[in-house]
Design a protein around this motif. Structure first.
Motif, PDB file in Angstrom:
ATOM      1  N   GLU B  46       0.852  -1.185   0.000  1.00  0.00           N
ATOM      2  CA  GLU B  46       0.000   0.000   0.000  1.00  0.00           C
ATOM      3  C   GLU B  46       0.890   1.238   0.000  1.00  0.00           C
ATOM      4  OE1 GLU B  46      -2.603   0.321   3.350  1.00  0.00           O
ATOM      5  OE2 GLU B  46      -3.957   1.664   2.296  1.00  0.00           O
ATOM      6  N   PHE B  54       6.912  12.670   0.653  1.00  0.00           N
ATOM      7  CA  PHE B  54       7.221  11.830   1.810  1.00  0.00           C
ATOM      8  C   PHE B  54       8.006  10.567   1.439  1.00  0.00           C
ATOM      9  CE2 PHE B  54       6.194   8.388   4.768  1.00  0.00           C
ATOM     10  CZ  PHE B  54       6.534   8.968   5.974  1.00  0.00           C
ATOM     11  N   THR B  56      10.060   7.277  -0.249  1.00  0.00           N
ATOM     12  CA  THR B  56      11.313   7.004  -0.953  1.00  0.00           C
ATOM     13  C   THR B  56      11.316   5.636  -1.606  1.00  0.00           C
ATOM     14  OG1 THR B  56      12.228   6.157   1.109  1.00  0.00           O
ATOM     15  CG2 THR B  56      12.834   8.405   0.497  1.00  0.00           C
ATOM     16  N   TYR B 132      11.176  19.678   5.182  1.00  0.00           N
ATOM     17  CA  TYR B 132      10.486  18.482   5.652  1.00  0.00           C
ATOM     18  C   TYR B 132      11.485  17.330   5.822  1.00  0.00           C
ATOM     19  CZ  TYR B 132       6.700  15.029   5.891  1.00  0.00           C
ATOM     20  OH  TYR B 132       5.848  14.030   6.286  1.00  0.00           O
ATOM     21  N   GLY B 133      12.425  17.218   4.892  1.00  0.00           N
ATOM     22  CA  GLY B 133      13.508  16.231   5.049  1.00  0.00           C
ATOM     23  C   GLY B 133      13.148  14.811   4.702  1.00  0.00           C
ATOM     24  N   HIS B 134      12.020  14.593   4.043  1.00  0.00           N
ATOM     25  CA  HIS B 134      11.647  13.232   3.640  1.00  0.00           C
ATOM     26  C   HIS B 134      11.865  13.061   2.140  1.00  0.00           C
ATOM     27  CE1 HIS B 134       9.960  11.676   7.402  1.00  0.00           C
ATOM     28  NE2 HIS B 134       9.658  12.935   7.643  1.00  0.00           N
ATOM     29  N   TYR B 138      17.164  14.152   0.816  1.00  0.00           N
ATOM     30  CA  TYR B 138      18.508  13.918   1.361  1.00  0.00           C
ATOM     31  C   TYR B 138      19.584  14.050   0.279  1.00  0.00           C
ATOM     32  CZ  TYR B 138      18.322   9.266  -0.758  1.00  0.00           C
ATOM     33  OH  TYR B 138      18.238   8.240  -1.660  1.00  0.00           O
ATOM     34  N   HIS B 194       1.596  17.833   6.562  1.00  0.00           N
ATOM     35  CA  HIS B 194       1.672  16.421   6.153  1.00  0.00           C
ATOM     36  C   HIS B 194       0.353  15.688   6.389  1.00  0.00           C
ATOM     37  CE1 HIS B 194       3.178  12.346   5.637  1.00  0.00           C
ATOM     38  NE2 HIS B 194       2.711  12.043   6.817  1.00  0.00           N
TER      39      HIS B 194
END
Lengths: 340, 536
Positions: B46, B54, B56, B132-134, B138, B194
């Motif tokens: 899912e 969000f 990856t 947000y860093g998601h 990176y 989010h």
């Protein structure tokens, strides 16, 4: 023992049992290897993010502190954050609970009706063809694992009635606003007959699969009771007195034969909730069983704790309800209670 | 009397069943107000979030994101090679020092609420992505921060880097542009909005989010005024994304025709069995994916290059690819065949027992030391099957593989504990996330990846490290290709892992589904505007 004391005693037992269940779940979940942080944030998440997430989830705290945090959360009506949904785990469990309750309740209704009808029929036709056939069904129903029954049903239905829904709670094309979370009720509240029929169709296979085991268990018990009852001396006396067979069966044998089935039904209801973990996964029926499996795969500890806690609550409440009803239905039980 | 009652019950059940059957099989058109062109996608996993910034790892997240949101660039196959092409961007340029990227975006792009997309939306979305860093944010750590992106006018965006980043445009295929005004209104709902984005839509893509039923069904509906317009044909007006954990259920859904397409993650055996159904089509495509057997280069016994080379020689690649990968071609080095930057002249190992024994003879470890079992973590049937297969292969040089059941997340977590706690050997698939060799070179072989799943072989070669860093910052394409080639040659010389296969991707579709267009990057094959559906 008065009713109030009886209820209070049982309530205390339930609370103590739940505490120990929670304690065991708490440690078991933490013994399983894995880290929800990686599942929640993805395998490429930077280490700083992983650490931040673990801190937010309270996973960096010593175990006793984590347990007290869990108890404290529960007392405040929370279970802690779900790593996957980022909601409080309790709200997730409550959101998915109605689907499981709907499925398990329907399955138990089917199991009780079929179990009693088939059990009485088998008991009254002892050692005849119909009894042998029903006994074969009962043994098969008890022996077959639910996942096998589920897959078997899917394979048969997919080939015989391809348009019949194999998964979900509503077929594609239908949508109703969520009011109670019980699809049959919500579709009726929405006044959407098509959606109601669709919800019924979607419930057929998971209900039958879930009902099979309890039906067989109830049937075997009722059959045995019927056979035992019809051999009792008071029945022989009544027969000698010339009472018609129909009166003997429906007035005397049946009520005595089916009352122990109540205990069995209560226990089977709790089992049905446990069985829903497998069935909901196979039939994509999003209840707490599905939620629990999803959480276990991801090691989403707060949700695992929530789903297992709710399963335990169901088990205890259904047992309590059965005990309670027994003291009312069976005069001998009441006498015993008084004698104590 | 009893017989009569039993008969009555049987007749009653039969009548009830008949009536129920009749009602359950009434044509559904009587209750469905319209007849949308419905498309049902079933998947083994899912989506993790509907927030497009969000995810990856999950293909499902990207399949949804590319249909609901627009991106500055998107992956595409050009001249047989997977690369990227401008999408929202009309044209772009990079300054000679590689530090400044300037991009013009299309005019007249409308979000689903009717507001026009401007450069400010791009700037706001990119800043949120970094804050947000998601997701793949990176990739930009230490290169560009929030506030280094500016809108030069309504349709021009400028990104200013502190160091050049060659793969910036390629990496932007995973960056979704959000409706900044809409998200700002809900910014307090969860971290940077989010929680709101988890259930709502702030996109401008060809489809909008119509209904969200977590764990059950996500419904996307056609956004008719989509800025790219719609090609002729019976296009999908309503798409359902349904997660199905059980493979047997997935198969029955496909066989019965209630699902239109799967997600390509069933086993080779399942696809073989589904191929026997005439109603189904199995689409097979070369996949930009590396199936590898990673060896921990810092841990016994794979810290010895001779052991690594011996294992590379002993492996029967042909047999493995026939048995485990349904006739997939053998991988040829660290960058998958079909991806921009792949070096085709690399040395490729084949099975040679004599060479394997000769290599092992040069090892610093004695045969007694090498007889110690090597623990290989497994987490499902497939990984266990492969581990047993590898164990069988390595017996030929007296290496003992011992599979150990654990969980996927535990393997991920073990990488963070350092090379001695990380697995000695692990079987892995690395699917293309963005069309750049970076994802297979820098992300996998750089020291900076140690401690993450990508740096799973704990590779260390100072010369290669220098070249890898250089490749990140080289803007000139010719020079860059030379660098990639050189890096690949040197990595192959060190045999840090076994490159097993570039597997085929198998997707099951119904015969009435047309327009399937293959793009390897995770989730991209499900770009819904490509499909047409026959009346069935």
């Amino acid at each position: 023992m008065s009713l109030k004391i009886y209820v209070a005693k049982k309530g205390l037992e339930i609370i103590l049992t739940l505490f120990f269940v929670l304690l065991i779940i708490f440690f078991l979940v933490r013994l399983v290897p894995g880290d929800i942080a990686y599942v929640a944030l993805g395998n490429a998440a930077p280490r700083a993010e992983i650490e931040r997430f673990r801190r937010e989830m309270g996973l960096s705290l010593p175990l006793p502190e984590q347990f007290f945090l869990l108890i404290s959360n529960l007392l405040h009506g929370k279970l802690g954050i779900s790593g996957l949904s980022t909601n409080d785990a309790l709200s997730d469990v409550v959101y998915y609970l109605p689907a499981t309750v709907e499925l398990a309740t329907l399955a138990m209704m089917v199991a009780i009706v079929l179990g009693i009808v088939l059990g009485v029929t088998a008991g009254l036709t002892e050692n005849k063809k119909i009894d042998n056939l029903l006994s074969f069904f009962a043994i098969s129903g008890l022996s077959a694992p639910v996942f096998l029954t589920a897959i078997f049903l899917q394979v048969i239905v997919a080939r015989l009635i391809p348009s019949f829904p194999l998964i979900g709670r509503l077929e594609i094309g239908y949508s109703v606003p969520r009011v109670t979370g019980l699809m049959l009720v919500d579709t009726l509240l929405a006044g959407n007959l098509g959606a109601f029929i669709s919800a019924v169709k979607c419930l057929v296979m998971p209900t039958l699969t879930l009902a099979l085991g309890p039906t067989a268990a109830i049937m075997r018990l009722v059959r045995a009771n019927t056979m035992r009852e019809k051999r009792k001396s008071y029945i022989t006396n009544f027969k000698a007195d010339g009472l018609p067979n129909s009166l003997l069966r429906w007035r005397y044998i049946l009520p005595n034969a089916i009352s122990p089935a109540l205990t069995m039904a209560g226990l089977q209801f709790a089992n049905a909730l446990g069985g829903s973990f497998v069935i909901e996964t196979i039939f994509v029926f999003p209840g707490i069983g599905w939620l629990g499996v999803d959480a276990m795969i991801a090691k989403d500890i707060n949700v695992i704790q929530g789903t297992t806690l709710f399963a335990a609550i169901f088990f205890l409440i259904s047992n309590f309800a059965v005990d309670f009803l027994h003291t009312y239905i069976d005069p001998r039980m009441r006498f015993k209670e008084k004698a104590e | 009397m009893l017989t009569a009652i039993v008969l009555i019950v049987i007749i009653a059940i039969a009548v009830a069943a008949g009536v129920t059957y009749y009602y359950l099989n009434l044509p559904s058109t009587t209750t469905t107000p319209t007849s949308p062109v419905v498309f049902t996608h079933i998947s083994t996993e899912e989506y993790s979030s509907l927030d497009p910034q969000f995810a990856t790892g999950a293909g499902e997240d990207f399949s949804i994101m590319i249909n609901v949101y627009d991106r500055l660039f998107s992956p595409a196959i050009v001249n047989g090679v997977e690369t990227f092409v401008p999408d929202l961007v009309t044209n772009y340029n990079v300054s000679s020092d590689g530090l400044t990227w300037t991009m013009q975006i299309h005019q007249g792009v409308k979000f689903h609420d009717g507001t026009e997309m401007t450069a400010e939306d791009v700037v706001w979305s990119f800043n949120r992505y970094l804050e947000y860093g998601h997701g793949f944010s990176y990739l930009y750590t230490g290169l560009i921060g929030p506030g280094n992106t500016t809108a030069l006018d309504n349709y021009t965006v400028q990104f200013t880097f502190s160091q050049p980043y060659t793969s910036f445009a390629a990496s932007l295929v995973r960056f979704a542009v959000l409706n900044s005004k809409l998200v700002t209104a809900h910014i307090l709902e969860g971290t940077l909005g989010h929680d709101w984005l988890n259930f709502n839509d702030a996109g401008s893509g060809p489809y909008y989010i119509k209904e969200v039923h977590p764990h059950q069904d996500l419904v996307l509906a056609m956004y008719v005024p989509y800025w790219k317009g719609w090609a002729s044909g019976r296009r999908i007006t309503e798409a359902h994304f349904i997660p199905v954990i059980e493979t047997s259920t997935m198969k029955q859904e496909l066989i019965s025709g209630t699902a239109d397409i799967d997600d390509g993650w069933m086993s080779a055996d399942d696809y073989r069995s589904l191929a026997t159904y005439s109603s189904l089509v199995i689409e097979r495509f070369p996949w930009v994916q590396e199936r590898v057997l990673s060896m921990n280069n810092q841990k016994f016994p794979f810290d010895d290059i001779h052991v690594r080379k011996a294992v590379s020689w002993v492996f029967n690649y042909t047999d493995y690819n026939q048995v485990e990968e349904w006739n997939a071609p053998q991988a040829q080095g660290p960058v998958p065949v079909g991806l921009f930057g792949h070096e085709s002249s690399l040395f490729v190992y084949h099975q040679n027992l004599t060479a394997a024994i000769a290599e092992l003879a040069q090892s610093k470890y004695t045969p007694a030391q090498l007889a110690q079992p090597i623990i290989v973590p497994v987490y499902n049937d497939k990984t266990e099957e492969v581990a047993l297969y590898v164990a069988d292969q390595l017996k030929a040089i007296n290496l003992t593989i011992q599979p150990m059941m654990t969980t996927y997340s535990q393997i991920l977590a073990s990488f963070a504990l350092g090379p001695q706690s990380a697995p000695s050997m692990v079987w892995w698939g690395n699917t293309e996330k963005y069309p750049s060799p970076d994802a297979y070179l820098y992300s996998v072989f750089s020291n900076s990846s140690w401690g993450t799943w990508q740096g799973q072989c704990w590779y260390n070669n100072s010369e290669v490290q220098t070249l890898l860093v250089q490749s990140l910052h080289t803007v000139d394409q010719t020079q860059l290709l030379q660098l990639y080639s050189s890096i690949q040659q040197k990595i192959v010389d060190d045999a840090p892992m076994i490159w097993l296969a570039n597997p085929k991707c198998d997707i099951v579709v119904q015969k009435w589904v047309h327009g399937f267009t293959w793009v390897s990057a995770l989730g991209e094959y499900l770009y819904l505007p490509n499909f047409t559906i026959d009346q069935h």
